[in-house]
Design a protein around this motif. Structure first.
Motif, PDB file in Angstrom:
ATOM      1  N   ILE A  19       0.803  -1.109   0.037  1.00  0.00           N
ATOM      2  CA  ILE A  19      -0.051  -0.053   0.047  1.00  0.00           C
ATOM      3  C   ILE A  19       0.806   1.335   0.136  1.00  0.00           C
ATOM      4  CG2 ILE A  19      -1.795   1.424   1.479  1.00  0.00           C
ATOM      5  CD1 ILE A  19      -2.876  -1.301   2.229  1.00  0.00           C
ATOM      6  N   ILE A  20       1.791   1.397   0.962  1.00  0.00           N
ATOM      7  CA  ILE A  20       2.682   2.361   0.854  1.00  0.00           C
ATOM      8  C   ILE A  20       3.468   2.480  -0.539  1.00  0.00           C
ATOM      9  CG2 ILE A  20       4.832   3.512   1.867  1.00  0.00           C
ATOM     10  CD1 ILE A  20       3.963   2.075   4.494  1.00  0.00           C
ATOM     11  N   LEU A  21       4.057   1.546  -1.142  1.00  0.00           N
ATOM     12  CA  LEU A  21       4.462   1.426  -2.472  1.00  0.00           C
ATOM     13  C   LEU A  21       3.654   2.102  -3.512  1.00  0.00           C
ATOM     14  CD1 LEU A  21       6.876   0.830  -4.712  1.00  0.00           C
ATOM     15  CD2 LEU A  21       5.641  -1.626  -4.583  1.00  0.00           C
ATOM     16  N   VAL A  22       2.315   1.763  -3.323  1.00  0.00           N
ATOM     17  CA  VAL A  22       1.332   2.359  -4.586  1.00  0.00           C
ATOM     18  C   VAL A  22       1.106   3.851  -4.128  1.00  0.00           C
ATOM     19  CG1 VAL A  22      -1.046   2.377  -4.930  1.00  0.00           C
ATOM     20  CG2 VAL A  22      -0.082   0.157  -4.646  1.00  0.00           C
ATOM     21  N   LYS A  23       1.314   4.168  -2.929  1.00  0.00           N
ATOM     22  CA  LYS A  23       1.207   5.520  -2.599  1.00  0.00           C
ATOM     23  C   LYS A  23       2.507   6.319  -3.016  1.00  0.00           C
ATOM     24  CE  LYS A  23      -2.023   5.500   1.402  1.00  0.00           C
ATOM     25  NZ  LYS A  23      -3.231   6.320   0.552  1.00  0.00           N
ATOM     26  N   ALA A  24       3.569   5.659  -2.942  1.00  0.00           N
ATOM     27  CA  ALA A  24       4.878   6.474  -3.356  1.00  0.00           C
ATOM     28  C   ALA A  24       4.784   6.561  -5.005  1.00  0.00           C
ATOM     29  CB  ALA A  24       6.054   5.351  -3.095  1.00  0.00           C
ATOM     30  N   PHE A  25       4.184   5.623  -5.639  1.00  0.00           N
ATOM     31  CA  PHE A  25       4.049   5.735  -7.126  1.00  0.00           C
ATOM     32  C   PHE A  25       3.035   6.789  -7.461  1.00  0.00           C
ATOM     33  CE2 PHE A  25       6.272   1.544  -7.848  1.00  0.00           C
ATOM     34  CZ  PHE A  25       7.154   2.054  -8.933  1.00  0.00           C
ATOM     35  N   GLN A  26       1.977   6.921  -6.657  1.00  0.00           N
ATOM     36  CA  GLN A  26       0.799   7.916  -7.018  1.00  0.00           C
ATOM     37  C   GLN A  26       1.505   9.420  -6.510  1.00  0.00           C
ATOM     38  OE1 GLN A  26      -2.206   6.717  -4.030  1.00  0.00           O
ATOM     39  NE2 GLN A  26      -3.184   5.502  -5.828  1.00  0.00           N
TER      40      GLN A  26
END
Length: 83
Positions: A19-26
């Motif tokens: 989830i944090i990885l997705v937020k980093a890409f966002q």
């Protein structure tokens, strides 16, 4: 039984890390690539973008008690005498 708790803790940690990885890409492609490729960028991302990453980071801490209980129940995992 200890391996069960360790596995549950690992699954929780992996889930919230994703989830944090997705937020980093966002936030930015560079943040996402840095998160994947560069050590400690994940920690820097959480610190710099605390409002974005606060909830998944704090939820990932739920995995710690599972891992501690798992290691307490399975001390043979911690020893290398079985090698």
């Amino acid at each position: 039984m200890g391996l069960f708790f360790i596995s549950i803790g690992a699954l929780i940690a992996i889930f919230y890390s994703l989830i944090i990885l997705v937020k980093a890409f966002q936030t930015s492609v560079l943040w996402g690539l840095g998160y994947v490729l560069v050590p400690f960028v994940a920690l820097i991302f959480v610190i710099v973008h605390w409002e974005t990453a606060k909830k998944p980071f704090l939820m990932s801490l739920i995995s710690l008690p599972f891992c501690f209980v798992g290691f307490a129940l399975a001390p043979e995992i911690m020893t290398s005498s079985q090698l």
